[in-house]
Design an enzyme around this catalytic site. Structure first.
Site, PDB file in Angstrom:
ATOM      1  N   LYS A 193      53.536 -11.113 -31.455  1.00 44.24           N
ATOM      2  CA  LYS A 193      53.533  -9.670 -31.667  1.00 44.24           C
ATOM      3  C   LYS A 193      52.105  -9.295 -32.069  1.00 44.24           C
ATOM      4  CE  LYS A 193      53.700  -6.484 -34.083  1.00 44.24           C
ATOM      5  NZ  LYS A 193      52.719  -5.325 -34.161  1.00 44.24           N
ATOM      6  N   GLY A 245      47.615 -11.600 -42.010  1.00 42.26           N
ATOM      7  CA  GLY A 245      47.351 -10.197 -42.290  1.00 42.26           C
ATOM      8  C   GLY A 245      47.136  -9.958 -43.765  1.00 42.26           C
ATOM      9  N   SER A 246      47.355  -8.727 -44.179  1.00 50.38           N
ATOM     10  CA  SER A 246      47.067  -8.327 -45.551  1.00 50.38           C
ATOM     11  C   SER A 246      48.109  -8.877 -46.519  1.00 50.38           C
ATOM     12  CB  SER A 246      47.042  -6.797 -45.655  1.00 50.38           C
ATOM     13  OG  SER A 246      48.349  -6.268 -45.499  1.00 50.38           O
ATOM     14  N   THR A 249      51.414  -6.569 -46.787  1.00 48.15           N
ATOM     15  CA  THR A 249      52.272  -6.735 -45.619  1.00 48.15           C
ATOM     16  C   THR A 249      52.868  -8.138 -45.591  1.00 48.15           C
ATOM     17  OG1 THR A 249      50.901  -5.174 -44.409  1.00 48.15           O
ATOM     18  CG2 THR A 249      52.419  -6.507 -43.118  1.00 48.15           C
ATOM     19  N   GLU A 268      49.391 -16.459 -43.870  1.00 47.73           N
ATOM     20  CA  GLU A 268      47.952 -16.601 -44.073  1.00 47.73           C
ATOM     21  C   GLU A 268      47.427 -15.212 -44.380  1.00 47.73           C
ATOM     22  OE1 GLU A 268      44.401 -16.095 -43.921  1.00 47.73           O
ATOM     23  OE2 GLU A 268      44.482 -16.355 -41.754  1.00 47.73           O
ATOM     24  N   CYS A 302      39.409 -12.511 -42.730  1.00 44.85           N
ATOM     25  CA  CYS A 302      40.232 -12.717 -43.918  1.00 44.85           C
ATOM     26  C   CYS A 302      39.568 -13.633 -44.928  1.00 44.85           C
ATOM     27  CB  CYS A 302      41.611 -13.244 -43.534  1.00 44.85           C
ATOM     28  SG  CYS A 302      41.578 -14.800 -42.619  1.00 44.85           S
ATOM     29  N   GLU A 399      40.715  -5.454 -52.012  1.00 42.86           N
ATOM     30  CA  GLU A 399      40.194  -5.998 -50.765  1.00 42.86           C
ATOM     31  C   GLU A 399      39.652  -4.862 -49.901  1.00 42.86           C
ATOM     32  OE1 GLU A 399      41.519  -9.086 -47.209  1.00 42.86           O
ATOM     33  OE2 GLU A 399      43.070  -7.963 -48.278  1.00 42.86           O
TER      34      GLU A 399
END
Length: 495
Positions: A193, A245-246, A249, A268, A302, A399
């Site tokens: 996705k 991602g964040s 989330t 991650e 990241c 962040e």
């Protein structure tokens, strides 16, 4: 120099109306709603992609279950061969894929070529090598024998099933292929996705995967936003979620997966990564290191550093020299091979960075360089250097995921380590020093999943990668990924 010319096949691909890739081909859209893919360098719509609905998700999962039944039975050498052929095709289509990536993400074309495409192929070849090396153990139980019987045992590594790989917009090609490689080499099928901002390169790679010999259904791509991701995570037909991602989330993804079916997850996530410069580092080396750690791809990595700690006696010289270097960077189109600094990847992110700059000013943080959104078309943000007042400044804690380096001085090495660890996150960190003995003594004290010495951000497929504390669960790369994509089955025999 002007922008490079887009290849005819790139122009043709952009002009297509895209949809989810299921059962070996892009399916006719069953939802009239299309998402626009916008070039962050120009604000222009460059393509359209159909948003998946619930029926599309169901079709993708059903296809993946069929694909898993076939692919999981493929011989290990066959899995390796397919991944190697896909790596070859990715290299053969290097310029096409790099141009697509730059158009959709705003990544400098040379980064798209050298990192997104070249490194993706390199990682795929590494994963392919694991196909014939997955193994269990033979064990000798200690059960007592009553009538002369004996016991033996062994373990098997079996693929978990259908994997959902949720990919962010910052490195949409490379991260997708990390997940694809991990799943396919262990015998899983996978549904990617992609981010709604950057869905194009993986749709093209899915076509190349069929050309490489991957059976239909082993790889599907579901396009859309958060609702498509949520439907996949909570679907009873999926067995694992791998999310990059964040942190906010990621927490939601993990909670949804656990609540749905106790679905296993690899998370991650990001964080607020730190870089600490000891007093013995030369000024020029410190500046080079800060640019590597914090400004590659406009800081949209990241693992990039956002918190920088420099000895109090050197903080003014370092931030001054850094500001001079940043002021000389050529900010321009990512399709111009001479550009040194491009846009951030979407308008929403640009606006968020603008809000963070406003917050820094409201707290009287010292903006030494940058701190502005550039006028004109595109999502351009000035590379920014900020000197914080204290550990409580927002930009030392929130962040940014952008080209923002926030500094704070320290007085001794004990304080340096305390400052670096003063965060709920722990994805990565770096120490910069000419004293290797001192570095090796400090590394165990740093609370991060990866600690670099005299380098930052660069990853290698042989070295496991992942976070501690709130920066994630599980590991990518090395042999560590095998734990997350296989189930361990124990077999005991009495004879």
């Amino acid at each position: 120099m002007s922008n490079i010319s887009l290849l005819p096949q790139v122009r043709g691909f952009l002009q297509r109306e895209h949809s989810s890739f299921i059962d070996g081909r892009q399916q006719p859209a069953d939802n009239p709603h299309y998402l626009e893919v916008i070039d962050p360098a120009s604000d222009q719509v460059i393509s359209r992609v159909a948003e998946a609905c619930v029926h599309t998700v169901d079709d993708a999962v059903a296809s993946s279950r069929r694909g898993f039944a076939q692919w999981s039975q493929a011989a290990p050498a066959v899995r390796a061969s397919v991944l190697l052929k896909l790596a070859d095709l990715i290299e053969q289509h290097r310029e096409e894929l790099a141009q697509l990536e730059t158009c959709q993400s705003g990544k400098l074309i040379n980064i798209s070529r050298n990192f997104e495409v070249d490194q993706a192929a390199h990682f795929l070849r590494y994963y392919a090598g694991w196909a014939t090396k997955l193994s269990g153990q033979t064990l000798t139980p200690s059960l007592p024998s009553f009538n002369g019987e004996r016991y033996t045992a062994f373990t098997l590594r079996e693929p978990v099933g259908v994997v959902v790989g949720i990919v962010p917009w910052n490195f949409s090609t490379m991260i997708a292929l990390w997940k694809l490689g991990s799943a396919l080499v262990t015998g899983c099928s996978i549904i990617i996705k992609p981010s709604e901002f950057t869905p194009l390169t993986i749709l093209r790679i899915a076509e190349l995967a069929i050309d490489a010999g991957l059976p239909a259904g082993a790889l599907n791509v579901v396009t859309g936003g958060g609702m498509a991701g949520k439907a996949l995570i909570e679907h009873p037909g999926t067995d694992k979620v791998s999310f990059t991602g964040s942190v906010p989330t990621g927490l939601a993804v993990g909670q949804s997966a656990m609540a749905a079916n106790l679905t296993r997850t690899t998370l991650e996530l990001g964080g607020k990564n730190a870089a600490g410069f000891l007093r013995d580092v030369a000024l020029s080396k410190a500046v080079d290191g800060i640019i590597e750690a914090g400004f590659l791809h406009s800081g949209q990595i990241c693992a990039a550093a956002e918190r920088f700690y420099v000895h109090r006696s050197q903080i003014e010289a370092v931030t001054g020299a850094l500001s001079e270097r940043l002021a000389k960077l050529k900010i321009g189109s990512p399709l111009d091979e001479t550009s040194e600094f491009g846009p951030v990847s979407n308008k929403q992110h640009q606006a968020r960075l603008g809000a963070l700059f406003a917050k820094a000013r409201s707290e009287n943080s010292q903006i030494i360089h940058g701190g502005r959104l550039l006028e004109g078309p595109g999502c351009y943000v000035e590379p920014t250097v900020i000197l914080a007042n204290s550990v409580n400044d927002s930009l030392l804690n929130e962040e940014t995921f952008g080209p923002v380096a926030t500094f704070l001085p320290y007085d001794d090495e004990e304080q340096l380590i305390a400052l670096m660890n003063d965060s709920p996150y722990g994805l990565s960190a770096s120490l910069w020093t000419n004293d290797l003995s001192k570095a090796l003594r400090l590394v165990p004290q740093v609370q991060a999943g990866t600690v670099w010495v005299n380098m930052h951000t660069l990853l290698d497929p042989a070295v496991p990668f992942g976070g501690v504390k709130a920066s994630g669960i599980g590991r990518e790369f090395g042999g560590a990924f095998i734990e997350d994509y296989t189930e361990l089955k124990s077999v005991m025999i009495r004879y």
